[in-house]
Design an enzyme around this catalytic site. Structure first.
Site, PDB file in Angstrom:
ATOM      1  N   LYS A  70     -24.050 -12.985-111.745  1.00 52.86           N
ATOM      2  CA  LYS A  70     -24.675 -12.920-110.437  1.00 52.86           C
ATOM      3  C   LYS A  70     -23.703 -12.245-109.492  1.00 52.86           C
ATOM      4  O   LYS A  70     -22.483 -12.294-109.693  1.00 52.86           O
ATOM      5  CB  LYS A  70     -25.037 -14.314-109.932  1.00 52.86           C
ATOM      6  CG  LYS A  70     -23.901 -15.286-109.800  1.00 52.86           C
ATOM      7  CD  LYS A  70     -23.227 -15.334-108.473  1.00 52.86           C
ATOM      8  CE  LYS A  70     -24.161 -15.378-107.312  1.00 52.86           C
ATOM      9  NZ  LYS A  70     -23.416 -15.523-106.043  1.00 52.86           N
ATOM     10  N   THR A 123     -21.331 -14.242-104.623  1.00 57.83           N
ATOM     11  CA  THR A 123     -19.980 -13.944-105.071  1.00 57.83           C
ATOM     12  C   THR A 123     -20.160 -13.643-106.544  1.00 57.83           C
ATOM     13  O   THR A 123     -21.194 -13.958-107.112  1.00 57.83           O
ATOM     14  CB  THR A 123     -19.065 -15.152-104.897  1.00 57.83           C
ATOM     15  OG1 THR A 123     -19.666 -16.240-105.569  1.00 57.83           O
ATOM     16  CG2 THR A 123     -18.912 -15.488-103.431  1.00 57.83           C
ATOM     17  N   GLU A 164     -25.974  -5.473-101.882  1.00 55.97           N
ATOM     18  CA  GLU A 164     -26.792  -5.749-100.702  1.00 55.97           C
ATOM     19  C   GLU A 164     -27.206  -4.475 -99.980  1.00 55.97           C
ATOM     20  O   GLU A 164     -26.364  -3.699 -99.548  1.00 55.97           O
ATOM     21  CB  GLU A 164     -26.060  -6.714 -99.777  1.00 55.97           C
ATOM     22  CG  GLU A 164     -26.120  -8.112-100.356  1.00 55.97           C
ATOM     23  CD  GLU A 164     -25.326  -9.107 -99.580  1.00 55.97           C
ATOM     24  OE1 GLU A 164     -25.764 -10.255 -99.512  1.00 55.97           O
ATOM     25  OE2 GLU A 164     -24.291  -8.737 -99.038  1.00 55.97           O
ATOM     26  N   THR A 203     -25.275 -17.548 -87.556  1.00 61.51           N
ATOM     27  CA  THR A 203     -24.775 -18.857 -87.980  1.00 61.51           C
ATOM     28  C   THR A 203     -25.519 -19.933 -87.200  1.00 61.51           C
ATOM     29  O   THR A 203     -25.684 -19.818 -86.000  1.00 61.51           O
ATOM     30  CB  THR A 203     -23.258 -18.954 -87.697  1.00 61.51           C
ATOM     31  OG1 THR A 203     -22.610 -17.945 -88.440  1.00 61.51           O
ATOM     32  CG2 THR A 203     -22.734 -20.308 -88.093  1.00 61.51           C
TER      33      THR A 203
END
Lengths: 412, 412
Positions: free
Chosen positions: B187, B198, B285, B412
């Site tokens: 992954k 990660t 991404e 966030t």
């Protein structure tokens, strides 16, 4: 760079307002829009001490090679520099070298000096030969403007490419009991290659100093200002910072790189270079925030600088700032991966004055409040990594959709 | 990594299809969506030789510290690994260390092994303690699934975070006259910090090999595959690649890191790791293009790698590719600034099969044609920098608005 020298602000300071210097600019047709000047001349009335810091890129443009050589062969004296924007004269082979030489010769005629006394800088698209006929045709008018001191303020505008704003600053310090001036202009929006900004900077002073000492002071100052500046982590084919000191005929000359007069010289240069570097970061392509990264408590300044640079160049840190996101994890991770041994247990992170992380773990904080504090034009990141004496400061900007638009949505 | 070993394709190869391995997965509540598995177990029927390559980030997560230690204390044997997505268990202090230990203990119970025989991996948000009650509650069902061999294929899906696609591959090679299998799952979408991918990778093989030799082969292979992969230049707190070899009870065991059997082991590992690394770059991404950067003609492989990495990480190169822009200047500039001495006069650049730059100057080319060739899913950049024997290959992806959206527009 800390010193007790008193630096007097002179924000409206321009190169042509420093005794011994004149500038001139005009549009010769390198930039498409006719209202944008693209050819500029900085002239020293008498031979000035001159110093340069150049790109370390192995792929360097013809004007860089030319100016480096010229400075060496005159022993660090010059009568000025001719600068063009819109074409970098890089990757242009032998023709490029000939064109740089011719620019120096044309500028020398305009100033009334020997060709070797003129330096050359170019910035803009790379891989295209300079349209020399336009530069040749424009020189008589540029020379007239220089003599009649017209359009001197346009120098700072004529060196721009994708920059949105003109970047200048000035200051004054006392040397040998007299007030000496420093003024600078630079261009740069952080990019390296075709049709882009590369970093060019020019500083003029009437400080009385010999070339060697000026070079030493400039190198030291650039190392802590322009070399602690990143927009996208690249260095260009054309990056050049030149300093000229017109006080070479003063009764007392600074001949040693130490003592209070040397500190005054450094302080003046530092003030101008620091201000210009900040202005470049603030005007970075697509930038919404000027970001200052300070790292303290490192083993030495070098280690602090490696850590600060890793944070300043991390796309994850830069995108978080674009989103006003107090993403402490990305900052700590960037510091942790840069090759310098740090212990998270000894780290403490502050963003815009808010403590976010300490001793290996996040601190409780009000994310909305911190995010709102980050929503200004400036964001400060302070990371302490231990209790060592090393510190460093980097300027950068955030990474936004604007950056992608400028750089990806353009087609060759 | 060139060898004469014949590698047989096995693209449908999954870890549980390799003799000696089982996998199981379920949703325990770490990911929000209940149809997304987030807890997975890889179990070896008998003690397998095990090897690991871990993040070099100084800020490393509790499971990384735990697994490193466990591998050392068993001398490189293990019965499996428990993996969770959705929470990285990083920057979680002493509680994090306790939670990693407990995960190993729970998984060991499920497998019927000693706690020290189970390794642990976590990925996801950092700075938050694991909700251990959910993991505890899910273990009985996970153990049942493992025994009854249900949902084994979900392993590769359970380890994902922001990845868009599952990443697996397999192959077969001959060792000691027998066919051995390799299968892997990984992954990673290139990010490091909260709520992000990660890199975690798991390779299973029934090759008969002792732990030391497996470790040596894995380290060498990772160095040329996962370590030649960049999406945004960051390494995470949790990056881990684990390899398990179940053939430890075979009549003949590979005990030396040389010879044709070692080459076969390396070839199998390389094929799987190379494929997984490519898949990570392709799923980076915001990625629209998988980019392969090859540098040849360097003094040695190390120099070639530094140059390839500088190109692969340059935001200017990556944004140009996003715009299908054959911007040779940005590629040459990135190579020129990476600290390795190159001479533009000795460079030759090819993009998607088109020669763009040679001997210090651009070649004439049809920009529209090259741009159209770049408008596929794959872009290849080949830069020759001289006639030295050194070469390297990096995988990366382009830098797009999608990347900014994922990373900046999140609050966030």
């Amino acid at each position: 760079m800390k010193s007790n020298v008193r630096v007097i602000e002179w924000p409206e300071g321009m190169i042509h307002a420093v005794p011994g210097f004149r500038t001139a600019a005009l549009h010769c047709g390198l930039k498409r829009k006719s209202d944008k000047p693209d050819l500029a001349l900085l002239a020293c009335d008498r031979p000035a001490a001159a110093a340069g810091v150049f790109t370390t890129n192995c792929v360097c443009a013809a004007p860089v090679a030319y100016s480096r050589r010229a400075l060496r062969s005159t022993g660090g004296y010059a009568r000025g520099v001719i600068v063009n924007a819109g074409n970098a004269n890089a990757c242009t082979g032998q023709q490029g070298a000939r064109d740089a030489r011719e620019m120096a010769r044309l500028a020398a005629q305009a100033v009334g000096a020997r060709p070797i006394d003129l330096l050359v800088c170019s910035t803009g698209v790379i891989g295209h030969p300079l349209p020399m006929e336009r530069i040749r045709a424009a020189m008589p008018l540029l020379a007239r403007r220089l003599r009649h001191r017209r359009g001197q303020g346009d120098f700072a505008r004529a060196i721009l490419t994708t920059d949105l704003v003109r970047k200048t600053d000035g200051c004054k310090v006392r040397m040998f009991g007299r007030t000496v001036r420093f003024a600078g202009a630079c261009k740069g929006s952080g990019m390296i290659a075709p049709r882009m900004a590369t970093l060019l900077g020019f500083i003029a002073t009437d400080a009385p100093v010999v070339p060697d000492v000026l070079q030493r002071a400039l190198s030291e100052v650039v190392d802590r200002t322009f070399n602690c500046l990143t927009v996208d982590g690249d260095t260009s084919t054309n990056d050049t910072i030149l300093a000229f000191a017109s006080g070479t005929h003063a009764p007392r000359l600074l001949k040693e790189a130490r003592g209070p007069e040397y500190e005054a010289l450094q302080a003046g240069l530092y003030r101008v270079c620091d201000s210009l570097a900040r202005q470049v970061a603030a005007d970075g392509e697509g930038a919404q925030h000027l970001v200052t990264v300070v790292v303290g408590g490192a083993k030495d300044d070098r280690q602090a600088r490696v850590i600060a640079r890793a944070i300043a160049e991390s796309p994850l840190v830069k995108t978080a700032i674009a989103g006003n996101d107090p993403n402490w994890g990305r900052i700590v991770c960037a510091a942790g991966r840069c090759g310098i041994r740090i212990r998270p247990e000894e780290c403490a992170l502050t963003v815009c004055g808010f403590d976010l992380f300490k001793a290996g773990q996040p601190l409780p904080f009000d994310a909305a409040k911190v995010s709102s504090a980050m929503d200004g034009t400036e964001v400060s990141i302070v990371l302490m990594v231990g209790d060592g004496p090393g510190s460093a400061r980097f300027y950068t900007c955030d990474l936004t959709h604007g950056y992608i638009t400028i750089n990806a949505d353009y087609h060759t």
